[in-house]
Design a protein around this motif. Sequence first.
Motif, PDB file in Angstrom:
ATOM      1  N   SER A 221       6.578  -4.893  -3.991  1.00  4.53           N
ATOM      2  CA  SER A 221       7.627  -5.572  -4.755  1.00  4.53           C
ATOM      3  C   SER A 221       8.363  -4.570  -5.626  1.00  4.53           C
ATOM      4  CB  SER A 221       7.017  -6.642  -5.649  1.00  4.53           C
ATOM      5  OG  SER A 221       6.373  -7.601  -4.882  1.00  4.53           O
TER       6      SER A 221
ATOM      7  N   ASP B  23      11.396 -10.689  -0.814  1.00  5.60           N
ATOM      8  CA  ASP B  23      10.086 -10.395  -1.397  1.00  5.60           C
ATOM      9  C   ASP B  23       9.168 -11.593  -1.175  1.00  5.60           C
ATOM     10  OD1 ASP B  23       7.951  -9.416  -2.680  1.00  5.60           O
ATOM     11  OD2 ASP B  23       8.890  -9.193  -4.654  1.00  5.60           O
ATOM     12  N   GLU B  24       8.357 -11.518  -0.160  1.00 10.39           N
ATOM     13  CA  GLU B  24       7.427 -12.590   0.215  1.00 10.39           C
ATOM     14  C   GLU B  24       8.100 -13.954   0.169  1.00 10.39           C
ATOM     15  OE1 GLU B  24       3.524 -12.371  -1.174  1.00 10.39           O
ATOM     16  OE2 GLU B  24       3.620 -10.259  -1.744  1.00 10.39           O
TER      17      GLU B  24
HETATM   18 MG   LIG Z   1       4.736  -8.499  -4.733  1.00 11.86          MG
END
Ligand SMILES: [Mg+2]
Lengths: 252, 559
Positions: A51, A171-172
Amino acid sequence: MTMNVNANEDVIVCKDVHLWYGEFEALRGVSLTVKRGDVIVILGPSGSGKSTFIRSINRLEEHGAGEIVVKGIPLTHDVRDIAEIRREVGMVFQQFNLFPHLTVMENITLAPINVRKWSREKAEETAMKWLTRVGIPEQAHKYPGQLSGGQQQRVAIARTLAMEPEVLLFDEPTSALDPEMVKEVLDVMSDLAKEGYTILAVTHEMGFARGVADRIVFMDYGEILESDHPDEFFDNPKHPRLKLFLSQILHH
Amino acid sequence: MTAITESMTQKLNAAFEGRINWRYFLQDNVTGSWYLAVWVVVLAAATVAYTINQMNVAPLTTIIILILWLVGLGFAIANGLFKKRTAIGSWLKTNLLGSVSNAILSLLLVLILAAAVRGIWSWAVTNATFDPELTKPEFRNPDGATWGVIPGAWELLMVGRLDREALPRVQMALGYIVVLGVISIGANVAGYLKKIRPLRSILLGLWAITPIIVYILLAGVSAEGDFINSKTLLIGEAVVVGLFLLLWWQRTVKFSVVNLVIWAAAWPVAYLIWRAIGKSEMFPPINVATWGGLMLTIIIAVSVIILSFPLGMVLALGRRSEIRGIPGWLLWPVAAILALWGLFVSTPSILGDIRNQADYVLAFWPILILGFAYLLQKMFQGNVVAAASTTFIEVIRGAPLITLLFMAIIMAPFFLSEGATLENVWAVIIGYSLFSSAYMAENIRGGLQALPKGQFEAADSLGLNTFQKMRFIILPQALRIVIPAIVGQFIGSFKSSSLVAIVGLFELLGMVAVIVSNPQWLGLRKELFVFAGVIYFIGSAVMSWYSRRLEAQLGVGER
Ligand SMILES: [Mg+2]
Ligand SMILES: Nc1ncnc2c1ncn2[C@@H]1O[C@H](COP(=O)(O)OP(=O)(O)OP(=O)(O)O)[C@@H](O)[C@H]1O
């Protein structure tokens, strides 16, 4: 989409990027070059800096040393450069981060109207186009709180796309979703990948990584340890920590 | 308590089968624990004693209450014991007569309430006089209120020592606000605000110029034009054009020559209108020092509310600002040079002219520069904006309001140019607004803090600039969160405006003090304070009602 005119151009160039949170060094010399149209998936254990890395590309985190260049613009303290880069780089978050006090339509048109300076009509037209693309045009006048998680994430994607960025950071994007909603979001992402968007995605969806990515990058302890074509990455891992990681995630 | 009630219900439910268990009933209600037993016994004794006492004082009411109580008890028991479920029985049982101690307590409280109402009624109505002519001590009934003081001192209560010639102007101001208010609320309720766009803009515009209109009516415009002169004309013009450019840069207004001309002409036109009003002598100046009564209370409260809100917002954003601070390598040398310069220039001159012991210490003040530089660097990483906002907020919050009011009045002359004076009313309004804005800032900051970080990040990642991020994303959400706190503070400002009596301004409570020392109304404190209390209550209630409404209105789409 006519994005492939200048394929092979370097869209993102990171050279020896370091990032510190106080004393803690979260990125320890990350180098990565992303060409136009590349789809890159970043894998790695929790806390490995995935991240942190993609967030430093649009300056949600500030890197301490090294160089990040996006579309030829070096990322510095200069707010004009940062603004320019943020116009070209869109981001989709794990928690959607929709604006709860605005309708779906307002969520999507806010930035085009105020940043791109489009007329309201043009912005709303574009917003409807994207909402149709992600399959929920009928939700335009609801508030985010009235939508399911999967719908919210698709609105978030539409909001990002409405700014017409060239690079998409994920991000995810599916981690906060119930399993049955994961697919609807992944389908949208695969379509975008096919259309030639330059994509950097952190995700634990191995199917997506194997099927869609041009390259998979493995990070651990703030470093890139391996970067390879998906087949090679999964079938012939070289770094011992990647082998361990793959054995952990694939064998259960 | 609920546990007791519940298990009692079970026991009583069992009772229609003729199996009421008195042992359980007693255990639940009296003998369950020794303090419950003591409580019930003491309560019963007190109630019996008080009932007997009330029987003597007011037999009729007491007997009625007792009968009602017994009937209610009957309903509740019937409800539990004999399957006779009635709405009134259930309500009584859950709310008043749920257990033995609740039943006794209900009786006692109703009796006390009745006594209180009786006492208030006889003072305020039965034994009261209402004639404004009969307020002198020799006409008063010692057991009753002398309400005549309220109409008798009405003008004093409303406007204080204001010149009575100026009363029509006060009425005009009031009329303007009332009419505008009624139209706005009416249009809102009838739904015209959403349907007719221009109406909304017109009403907003009228509200925006209300302070100016009220100022013209209540303070007046002198023929000389007051503070409006060629210098302020120039400065004002610069501000207006600057504002236009700023808004244009933010794309809030479109740039066109016509627009620019309209904006640029606005200030001179306002200036001419102002001069014309002054020249016409329609609204000759009123000495603001004569303002008083409820009018002054409202002027101070509303000014403080209007001023403290934007100021508080700026301070809150300032305190949280994350601008790049002055780096250490720049700050330290500058601080060192300044300190050295002070030590070599100022210190010797003070030491050379010692007047008292303290001067020995004072002479070394330049060392403080280093101290400040250290704090700035250590606590704020050189962020001057955050440091200044935080210091302001904490210093103001560290001082009592009264101190600030005195300071405002005493210090005002130091900030003014030679020969200029500032009426105490203005000094108090400024001082009070600064005070209030520090608290407002902390309230608003609470709202900002409550927003998830993701909201800021999403706004950033979309490319919104700081102004847009605040305007469209952060403030609408943060302010909604803190509406209750903000309105609470507004209510506080309204009520605490009575403190200005201490610095010699006669607002509502100040006028009460003046009125009760008038021979005609000597000592009629109770009546006047009840009246003032009712006014404060109405004002506060209206504000809190509006706050709840606003909250509900802004809650659209909230999870
Ligand atoms: Mg992360
Ligand atoms: N704001 C912060 N302050 C201090 N340390 C942080 C901060 N954000 C992240 N870190 C640390 O930096 C490291 C990398 O965090 P990052 O969020 O990038 O991990 P990640 O690879 O995305 O993990 P995950 O898969 O759990 O999301 C972690 O050790 C984390 O504790």
